[in-house]
Design a protein around this motif. Sequence first.
Motif, PDB file in Angstrom:
ATOM      1  N   ARG A 149     -45.338  -2.373 -22.602  1.00 36.31           N
ATOM      2  CA  ARG A 149     -45.009  -0.821 -22.411  1.00 36.31           C
ATOM      3  C   ARG A 149     -46.472  -0.108 -21.817  1.00 36.31           C
ATOM      4  O   ARG A 149     -47.087   0.528 -22.634  1.00 36.31           O
ATOM      5  CB  ARG A 149     -44.369  -0.125 -23.504  1.00 36.31           C
ATOM      6  N   VAL A 150     -46.783  -0.281 -20.674  1.00 34.53           N
ATOM      7  CA  VAL A 150     -47.993   0.382 -20.140  1.00 34.53           C
ATOM      8  C   VAL A 150     -47.859   0.545 -18.742  1.00 34.53           C
ATOM      9  O   VAL A 150     -46.923   0.382 -17.958  1.00 34.53           O
ATOM     10  CB  VAL A 150     -49.239  -0.683 -20.244  1.00 34.53           C
ATOM     11  N   THR A 151     -48.846   1.749 -18.397  1.00 32.06           N
ATOM     12  CA  THR A 151     -48.810   2.043 -17.012  1.00 32.06           C
ATOM     13  C   THR A 151     -49.845   1.399 -16.071  1.00 32.06           C
ATOM     14  O   THR A 151     -50.646   0.772 -16.604  1.00 32.06           O
ATOM     15  CB  THR A 151     -49.336   3.590 -17.114  1.00 32.06           C
ATOM     16  N   THR A 152     -49.205   0.832 -14.896  1.00 28.50           N
ATOM     17  CA  THR A 152     -49.845  -0.132 -14.097  1.00 28.50           C
ATOM     18  C   THR A 152     -50.129   0.251 -12.699  1.00 28.50           C
ATOM     19  O   THR A 152     -49.128   1.154 -12.292  1.00 28.50           O
ATOM     20  CB  THR A 152     -49.470  -1.573 -14.058  1.00 28.50           C
ATOM     21  N   MET A 153     -51.311   0.058 -12.150  1.00 27.19           N
ATOM     22  CA  MET A 153     -51.541   0.425 -10.920  1.00 27.19           C
ATOM     23  C   MET A 153     -52.428  -0.735 -10.283  1.00 27.19           C
ATOM     24  O   MET A 153     -53.489  -1.162 -10.340  1.00 27.19           O
ATOM     25  CB  MET A 153     -52.657   1.751 -10.946  1.00 27.19           C
ATOM     26  N   VAL A 168     -54.683  -1.132 -15.974  1.00 20.81           N
ATOM     27  CA  VAL A 168     -53.399  -0.944 -17.130  1.00 20.81           C
ATOM     28  C   VAL A 168     -53.809   0.252 -18.061  1.00 20.81           C
ATOM     29  O   VAL A 168     -55.050   0.125 -18.398  1.00 20.81           O
ATOM     30  CB  VAL A 168     -53.071  -2.259 -17.896  1.00 20.81           C
ATOM     31  N   TYR A 216     -48.672   3.913 -21.682  1.00 21.82           N
ATOM     32  CA  TYR A 216     -47.682   4.477 -21.156  1.00 21.82           C
ATOM     33  C   TYR A 216     -47.310   5.667 -21.702  1.00 21.82           C
ATOM     34  O   TYR A 216     -46.588   5.794 -23.046  1.00 21.82           O
ATOM     35  CB  TYR A 216     -46.690   3.495 -21.326  1.00 21.82           C
ATOM     36  N   ARG A 217     -47.766   6.843 -21.275  1.00 17.98           N
ATOM     37  CA  ARG A 217     -47.580   8.044 -21.688  1.00 17.98           C
ATOM     38  C   ARG A 217     -47.693   9.128 -20.790  1.00 17.98           C
ATOM     39  O   ARG A 217     -48.521   8.879 -19.679  1.00 17.98           O
ATOM     40  CB  ARG A 217     -48.500   8.385 -22.892  1.00 17.98           C
ATOM     41  N   GLU A 218     -47.147  10.336 -20.710  1.00 22.22           N
ATOM     42  CA  GLU A 218     -47.516  11.497 -19.818  1.00 22.22           C
ATOM     43  C   GLU A 218     -47.543  12.752 -20.714  1.00 22.22           C
ATOM     44  O   GLU A 218     -46.917  12.862 -21.890  1.00 22.22           O
ATOM     45  CB  GLU A 218     -46.309  11.569 -18.939  1.00 22.22           C
ATOM     46  N   HIS A 278     -51.616  11.749 -18.810  1.00 26.03           N
ATOM     47  CA  HIS A 278     -52.469  11.230 -19.016  1.00 26.03           C
ATOM     48  C   HIS A 278     -53.602  12.201 -19.237  1.00 26.03           C
ATOM     49  O   HIS A 278     -53.348  13.475 -18.813  1.00 26.03           O
ATOM     50  CB  HIS A 278     -52.705  10.286 -18.028  1.00 26.03           C
ATOM     51  N   GLY A 312     -56.027  10.267 -15.450  1.00 23.93           N
ATOM     52  CA  GLY A 312     -55.054  10.416 -14.320  1.00 23.93           C
ATOM     53  C   GLY A 312     -55.875  10.296 -13.058  1.00 23.93           C
ATOM     54  O   GLY A 312     -55.343   9.698 -11.921  1.00 23.93           O
ATOM     55  N   LEU A 332     -56.412   6.623 -12.215  1.00 29.70           N
ATOM     56  CA  LEU A 332     -55.240   5.876 -11.728  1.00 29.70           C
ATOM     57  C   LEU A 332     -55.365   6.381 -10.486  1.00 29.70           C
ATOM     58  O   LEU A 332     -55.136   5.527  -9.396  1.00 29.70           O
ATOM     59  CB  LEU A 332     -54.110   6.575 -12.540  1.00 29.70           C
TER      60      LEU A 332
END
Length: 298
Positions: free
Chosen positions: A157-161, A274, A277-279, A281, A286, A289
């Motif tokens: 569970r991560v944020t990816t770009m 990577v 996973y949270r909001e 950031h 941010g 990213l």
Amino acid sequence: MIGRMINKLEMFIAVAKEGHFGRAAETLGITQPTLSTGIKQLEEMLGVQLIFRGSRYGGLTPEGARALVWARKLVSDSRTFREEMRVSRHGLSGHLRLAVIPTALTWAARLSARFSERHPKARFTILSRTSVEILKMLENLEIDAGLSYLDNEPLGRVTTMPIYTERYMLVCHADNPLALQAAVTWADLAGENLCLLTPDMQNRRIINQCFMEADVTPDALVEANSTVVLAAHVEQGGWVTVLPSDMARFLATGKRLAIVPITGGHVEHVVGLVAPYREPHTPVLGALLAEAAALSAV
């Protein structure tokens, strides 16, 4: 009160990460008695035992395992809050800690350079790590983001770009007969003196798979966790290696090395940023990213 609680939660996270009171105290820059006292005070505040211990660390209790999830979230939220307040007073600044797979270090430099040009008050620490280590460091709040593969092994569970697609090249000495070819296949490398990244690197696992699909057993006579070491061996004339195109061009510039495209097999993988996973950031993360997204479009 809140500050003292966050401080003790950071102690707890450090002990859980290190699995050792002495090493945890060293990473925090405090004495072991101070750390032990802080953990005991945290347990008293929460009314539960967090850690099994006798003469040494014995692991987390069931309550400690659940508390660790909340501790990471609370410490992360606290850092985000502090960062938001700092930005409101002084503009975008702060210290970004990145962990990067070795084959993506040139792209990490591009990302940090672009970001620093836009936000000159930001500072970077960039570490070379395996993809597995990057995910563990994110979980333990040791880094703010990583640069790693996005599509080859599970990320959790991560944020990816996404930033770029990795394509592989043979790097050999200019005197090697393979240097004269317009392209080579993985099968063409059978019998060559290979030097490759160590097996704990995801890049090596990808390359091994490509060789196996070509019915070639990759017998690397030299293994290293540094692409610089690989290129240095190739320059000596006795070895060949396989590197992503961008890193291959960077390391071969100014040297008697040839770069030859490798065709056949599944030889493209997406690499990108990577992050937890949270909001929301932190403002700095941010912005990073957003810069990664802009870099991918170049």
